[in-house]
Write an enzyme that holds these catalytic residues in place. Structure first.
Site, PDB file in Angstrom:
ATOM      1  N   HIS A   1       0.833  -1.207  -0.112  1.00  0.00           N
ATOM      2  CA  HIS A   1      -0.024   0.013   0.007  1.00  0.00           C
ATOM      3  C   HIS A   1       0.776   1.169   0.113  1.00  0.00           C
ATOM      4  CE1 HIS A   1       0.832  -1.252   4.213  1.00  0.00           C
ATOM      5  NE2 HIS A   1       0.562  -0.262   4.585  1.00  0.00           N
TER       6      HIS A   1
ATOM      7  N   HIS B   1       0.886   5.132   1.052  1.00  0.00           N
ATOM      8  CA  HIS B   1       0.068   6.183   2.011  1.00  0.00           C
ATOM      9  C   HIS B   1       0.099   7.408   0.961  1.00  0.00           C
ATOM     10  CE1 HIS B   1       0.082   3.971   5.951  1.00  0.00           C
ATOM     11  NE2 HIS B   1       1.212   3.469   5.352  1.00  0.00           N
TER      12      HIS B   1
HETATM   13  P1  5GP Z   1       1.579   0.162   7.581  1.00  0.00           P
HETATM   14  O1  5GP Z   1       1.943   0.643   8.837  1.00  0.00           O
HETATM   15  O2  5GP Z   1       1.283  -1.252   7.225  1.00  0.00           O
HETATM   16  O3  5GP Z   1       2.233   0.910   6.710  1.00  0.00           O
HETATM   17  O4  5GP Z   1       0.277   0.927   7.495  1.00  0.00           O
HETATM   18  C1  5GP Z   1      -1.362   0.288   7.795  1.00  0.00           C
HETATM   19  C2  5GP Z   1      -2.116   1.096   7.701  1.00  0.00           C
HETATM   20  O5  5GP Z   1      -3.358   0.639   7.622  1.00  0.00           O
HETATM   21  C3  5GP Z   1      -2.242   2.049   8.893  1.00  0.00           C
HETATM   22  O6  5GP Z   1      -2.220   3.512   9.018  1.00  0.00           O
HETATM   23  C4  5GP Z   1      -3.631   1.713   9.349  1.00  0.00           C
HETATM   24  O7  5GP Z   1      -4.317   2.575   9.926  1.00  0.00           O
HETATM   25  C5  5GP Z   1      -4.469   1.216   8.117  1.00  0.00           C
HETATM   26  N1  5GP Z   1      -5.558   0.293   8.525  1.00  0.00           N
HETATM   27  C6  5GP Z   1      -5.349  -0.852   9.263  1.00  0.00           C
HETATM   28  N2  5GP Z   1      -6.632  -1.583   9.004  1.00  0.00           N
HETATM   29  C7  5GP Z   1      -7.216  -0.807   8.424  1.00  0.00           C
HETATM   30  C8  5GP Z   1      -8.971  -0.901   7.916  1.00  0.00           C
HETATM   31  O8  5GP Z   1      -9.256  -2.032   8.328  1.00  0.00           O
HETATM   32  N3  5GP Z   1      -9.284  -0.197   7.244  1.00  0.00           N
HETATM   33  C9  5GP Z   1      -8.675   0.942   6.809  1.00  0.00           C
HETATM   34  N4  5GP Z   1      -9.544   1.958   5.810  1.00  0.00           N
HETATM   35  N5  5GP Z   1      -7.327   1.390   7.184  1.00  0.00           N
HETATM   36  C10 5GP Z   1      -6.816   0.345   8.048  1.00  0.00           C
END
Ligand code: 5GP
Ligand code: ZN
Length: 141
Positions: free
Chosen positions: A102, A104
């Site tokens: 993903h 951001h």
């Molecule tokens: P990472 O730390 O893996 O780069 O970021 C994962 C992101 O996914 C986090 O910012 C978190 O808030 C978001 N996230 C986790 N679970 C969900 C979810 O069920 N729905 C949405 N919309 N965002 C999520």
């Protein structure tokens, strides 16, 4: 399109769990992050389950590259942002919590204090050339 049954983002793609979707194409989905670093913090994902950038088929990456500017512009307009960060945390060490690639898109406002620390180092004499040479040798195009 590949999917993983225990992946939360694949479930969002499938519509099995809800999300505030803001853009959807054949290969890309964008939706709002539920834990935003700023209002309208958005996640852009391939509609293909893979954990890392280097595991994502080129056609999905191309679709992401194509949609990112459009999504970023809409987000910026919505919150009247002064800028934004696009970033992908890859691997636990880099802060990746969700194992589905993903990107951001984080809207930024002047003085918002996000990412206050950017702990830049300096190379020792000659080191930068050595690192660049090693990386060039490791490039597999
Ligand atoms: P990472 O730390 O893996 O780069 O970021 C994962 C992101 O996914 C986090 O910012 C978190 O808030 C978001 N996230 C986790 N679970 C969900 C979810 O069920 N729905 C949405 N919309 N965002 C999520
Ligand atoms: Zn997935």
């Amino acid at each position: 399109v590949a999917e993983s049954s225990d992946c939360i983002f694949c479930k969002i793609i499938q519509g099995d769990i809800p999300a505030e979707k803001i853009y959807e194409g054949d290969q890309v989905l964008a939706f709002l992050d539920v834990g935003p670093l700023s209002d309208c913090h958005t996640l852009v994902i391939p509609k293909f389950h893979c954990a890392r950038l280097d595991q994502c088929p080129a056609e999905f990456l191309a679709a992401i590259a194509k949609s990112l500017p459009m999504i970023a512009s809409a987000v910026v307009e919505t919150v009247d942002a002064d800028g934004y960060n696009v970033l992908s945390n890859t691997g636990r060490a880099a802060g990746q919590l969700v194992g589905h690639l993903h990107f951001h898109v984080i809207p930024r406002h002047t003085g918002d204090g996000l990412f206050k620390s950017w702990p830049a180092n300096k190379y020792k004499e000659g080191e930068i050339k050595q690192f660049a040479k090693k990386i060039r040798q490791n490039i597999q195009s």
